[in-house]
Design a protein around this motif. Structure first.
Motif, PDB file in Angstrom:
ATOM      1  N   ARG A 146       0.843  -1.191   0.000  1.00 23.05           N
ATOM      2  CA  ARG A 146       0.000   0.000   0.000  1.00 23.05           C
ATOM      3  C   ARG A 146       0.881   1.245   0.000  1.00 23.05           C
ATOM      4  O   ARG A 146       1.552   1.555   0.986  1.00 23.05           O
ATOM      5  N   LEU A 147       0.861   1.953  -1.108  1.00 21.65           N
ATOM      6  CA  LEU A 147       1.763   3.088  -1.280  1.00 21.65           C
ATOM      7  C   LEU A 147       1.110   4.373  -0.779  1.00 21.65           C
ATOM      8  O   LEU A 147       0.646   5.215  -1.543  1.00 21.65           O
ATOM      9  N   THR A 148       1.071   4.487   0.537  1.00 20.53           N
ATOM     10  CA  THR A 148       0.533   5.681   1.180  1.00 20.53           C
ATOM     11  C   THR A 148       1.591   6.277   2.091  1.00 20.53           C
ATOM     12  O   THR A 148       2.562   5.622   2.458  1.00 20.53           O
ATOM     13  N   GLY A 149       1.378   7.527   2.474  1.00 24.01           N
ATOM     14  CA  GLY A 149       2.317   8.192   3.361  1.00 24.01           C
ATOM     15  C   GLY A 149       3.081   9.293   2.666  1.00 24.01           C
ATOM     16  O   GLY A 149       2.741   9.720   1.558  1.00 24.01           O
ATOM     17  N   GLU A 150       4.121   9.746   3.308  1.00 25.25           N
ATOM     18  CA  GLU A 150       4.976  10.786   2.750  1.00 25.25           C
ATOM     19  C   GLU A 150       5.750  10.230   1.544  1.00 25.25           C
ATOM     20  O   GLU A 150       5.975   9.022   1.450  1.00 25.25           O
ATOM     21  N   PRO A 151       6.161  11.130   0.623  1.00 26.36           N
ATOM     22  CA  PRO A 151       6.911  10.679  -0.554  1.00 26.36           C
ATOM     23  C   PRO A 151       8.098   9.788  -0.216  1.00 26.36           C
ATOM     24  O   PRO A 151       8.347   8.784  -0.887  1.00 26.36           O
ATOM     25  N   GLU A 152       8.823  10.140   0.846  1.00 27.83           N
ATOM     26  CA  GLU A 152       9.995   9.337   1.225  1.00 27.83           C
ATOM     27  C   GLU A 152       9.580   7.928   1.664  1.00 27.83           C
ATOM     28  O   GLU A 152      10.286   6.953   1.388  1.00 27.83           O
ATOM     29  N   GLU A 153       8.442   7.849   2.362  1.00 25.08           N
ATOM     30  CA  GLU A 153       7.951   6.537   2.795  1.00 25.08           C
ATOM     31  C   GLU A 153       7.569   5.684   1.596  1.00 25.08           C
ATOM     32  O   GLU A 153       7.849   4.485   1.553  1.00 25.08           O
ATOM     33  N   ILE A 154       6.920   6.293   0.620  1.00 21.98           N
ATOM     34  CA  ILE A 154       6.509   5.559  -0.578  1.00 21.98           C
ATOM     35  C   ILE A 154       7.723   5.061  -1.347  1.00 21.98           C
ATOM     36  O   ILE A 154       7.780   3.911  -1.792  1.00 21.98           O
ATOM     37  N   GLN A 155       8.711   5.933  -1.481  1.00 21.95           N
ATOM     38  CA  GLN A 155       9.934   5.534  -2.182  1.00 21.95           C
ATOM     39  C   GLN A 155      10.600   4.356  -1.479  1.00 21.95           C
ATOM     40  O   GLN A 155      11.083   3.419  -2.129  1.00 21.95           O
ATOM     41  N   ALA A 156      10.616   4.381  -0.151  1.00 19.07           N
ATOM     42  CA  ALA A 156      11.233   3.297   0.616  1.00 19.07           C
ATOM     43  C   ALA A 156      10.485   1.984   0.387  1.00 19.07           C
ATOM     44  O   ALA A 156      11.100   0.920   0.253  1.00 19.07           O
ATOM     45  N   LYS A 157       9.147   2.048   0.340  1.00 14.78           N
ATOM     46  CA  LYS A 157       8.355   0.843   0.094  1.00 14.78           C
ATOM     47  C   LYS A 157       8.614   0.284  -1.305  1.00 14.78           C
ATOM     48  O   LYS A 157       8.737  -0.931  -1.494  1.00 14.78           O
ATOM     49  N   LEU A 158       8.695   1.171  -2.292  1.00 16.97           N
ATOM     50  CA  LEU A 158       8.961   0.738  -3.662  1.00 16.97           C
ATOM     51  C   LEU A 158      10.321   0.056  -3.760  1.00 16.97           C
ATOM     52  O   LEU A 158      10.454  -0.997  -4.383  1.00 16.97           O
ATOM     53  N   ARG A 159      11.306   0.678  -3.145  1.00 19.18           N
ATOM     54  CA  ARG A 159      12.664   0.087  -3.196  1.00 19.18           C
ATOM     55  C   ARG A 159      12.690  -1.258  -2.497  1.00 19.18           C
ATOM     56  O   ARG A 159      13.322  -2.207  -2.976  1.00 19.18           O
ATOM     57  N   ALA A 160      12.005  -1.364  -1.346  1.00 15.47           N
ATOM     58  CA  ALA A 160      12.004  -2.622  -0.593  1.00 15.47           C
ATOM     59  C   ALA A 160      11.355  -3.744  -1.395  1.00 15.47           C
ATOM     60  O   ALA A 160      11.849  -4.873  -1.428  1.00 15.47           O
ATOM     61  N   MET A 161      10.244  -3.430  -2.069  1.00 17.17           N
ATOM     62  CA  MET A 161       9.554  -4.449  -2.862  1.00 17.17           C
ATOM     63  C   MET A 161      10.406  -4.883  -4.046  1.00 17.17           C
ATOM     64  O   MET A 161      10.545  -6.089  -4.320  1.00 17.17           O
ATOM     65  N   ARG A 162      10.972  -3.931  -4.751  1.00 15.65           N
ATOM     66  CA  ARG A 162      11.812  -4.278  -5.910  1.00 15.65           C
ATOM     67  C   ARG A 162      13.024  -5.096  -5.478  1.00 15.65           C
ATOM     68  O   ARG A 162      13.417  -6.053  -6.148  1.00 15.65           O
ATOM     69  N   SER A 163      13.610  -4.723  -4.362  1.00 14.63           N
ATOM     70  CA  SER A 163      14.779  -5.452  -3.862  1.00 14.63           C
ATOM     71  C   SER A 163      14.417  -6.892  -3.507  1.00 14.63           C
ATOM     72  O   SER A 163      15.174  -7.831  -3.797  1.00 14.63           O
ATOM     73  N   LEU A 164      13.244  -7.072  -2.899  1.00 15.95           N
ATOM     74  CA  LEU A 164      12.808  -8.414  -2.521  1.00 15.95           C
ATOM     75  C   LEU A 164      12.580  -9.280  -3.751  1.00 15.95           C
ATOM     76  O   LEU A 164      12.957 -10.462  -3.786  1.00 15.95           O
ATOM     77  N   VAL A 165      11.968  -8.693  -4.776  1.00 14.74           N
ATOM     78  CA  VAL A 165      11.757  -9.433  -6.022  1.00 14.74           C
ATOM     79  C   VAL A 165      13.098  -9.826  -6.635  1.00 14.74           C
ATOM     80  O   VAL A 165      13.288 -10.961  -7.077  1.00 14.74           O
TER      81      VAL A 165
END
Length: 326
Positions: free
Chosen positions: A226-245
């Motif tokens: 769920r990409l909600t929150g501050e821009p920095e939080e969203i970026q961190a979630k995106l990076r974490a998901m891509r890294s896991l994949v």
């Protein structure tokens, strides 16, 4: 499937629901739900193996790698049939145990062979003792040999292709296989075809988007979906998901590299494979490149469609972010 007669004497198998089967139908059913099935599925993911299957003549594997040639001679063209048909014609015998396991038996100490003396211990059991006492005392003796006894019964396999003990969790094998196939279709295939036809390739942004979509559709990290929150939080979630994949993709690639060596399932990092093909064979492979990418390698058990993946939003709700950071 043919020749599924019941009440036949089948060679023993490790890694299935039973050690011995009297029905090829029942053995095939259990094999299709076992690690053996995923051995077959991961070998199908090997581009080198597909090329050998497409370019070899019967009995003459088109590779200069002798070990790889043996795998082809043993497994055959696994792209021509379902797993169940392949198991009946090839797999059941290929994966069978070559020797029966040792049994507890009564022996004459004077007739002990050198092999038995190295792999067995000899005990004296007074016939006047109760079963319970004998069992307890034998258990205590065996406990003193725990460092030399196998921790897993698969370690004692006599099959030509024993299952590696390191990883036999079916759900993990299934998930990594599906992830690899999604990545192949969404990212690797467009990239390869753009090179083949000198066309426009996917942008870095599009690749990152598809990595996120793969992670989300497979529920690899619900906390990062769920990409909600501050821009920095969203970026961190995106990076974490891509890294896991990406990490899981690397695991799948390692499984494929090992299965090309006749080992499954293993995460052991291998040295890059030596050149398996001659110049003439590589020329034929180039002619088959487009055909390779047209082959669907998804398991018949796969429940995820590419359309579902592509429908997952990635950028529409995040226009306030710099696309290069997504």
């Amino acid at each position: 499937m043919n020749d599924l007669n019941d009440d036949i004497d089948l060679p023993p198998q490790k890694g299935l629901g039973q050690f011995r089967y009297r029905s090829l139908r029942a053995q095939t059913r259990d094999a299709s739900r076992s690690v053996r099935r995923w051995w077959w599925e991961y070998l199908r993911l090997s581009k080198d193996y597909w090329m050998v299957c497409m370019t070899s003549k019967e009995g003459a594997p088109a590779t200069k790698d002798e070990a790889f040639a043996k795998i082809f001679l043993d497994f055959g063209n696994i792209y021509e049939s379902t797993f169940e048909d392949w198991w009946v014609s090839t797999g059941s015998n290929l994966f069978a145990e070559r020797r029966d396991p040792p049994k507890v038996k009564q022996i004459n100490p004077r007739e002990v062979s050198p092999e038995e003396s190295r792999s067995s211990i000899f005990v004296e059991i007074p016939l006047t003792l109760s079963y319970e006492t004998v069992e307890n005392q034998i258990r205590r003796i065996l406990d003193t040999y725990s460092d030399v006894r196998p921790a897993n019964r698969l370690e004692t396999s006599t099959s030509d292709y024993p299952i590696a003990v390191a990883l036999t969790r079916m759900r993990v094998l299934e998930q990594l296989h599906e992830l690899y196939c999604l990545h192949r279709e969404l990212i690797a295939k467009p990239k390869a075809l753009s090179v083949l036809y000198k066309g426009k390739s996917s942008t870095e942004y599009e690749i990152r988007a598809d990595l996120f979509r793969i992670g989300k559709i497979m529920r690899l990290s619900p906390s990062n979906e769920r990409l909600t929150g501050e821009p920095e939080e969203i970026q961190a979630k995106l990076r974490a998901m891509r890294s896991l994949v990406s990490r899981n993709l690397a695991k799948a690639q390692t499984l494929i590299a090992n299965v090309e060596k006749g080992i499954f399932a293993s995460y052991e990092e291998l040295s890059p494979a030596e050149d398996r093909f001659t110049s003439a064979q590589k020329k034929k492979h180039k002619e088959l490149e487009e055909q390779w990418w047209s082959v669907s390698l998804f398991s018949s058990d796969s429940s995820i469609s590419l359309e579902d993946v592509k429908r997952i939003p990635y950028s529409g709700d995040y226009t306030n972010l710099n696309a290069s950071n997504l």
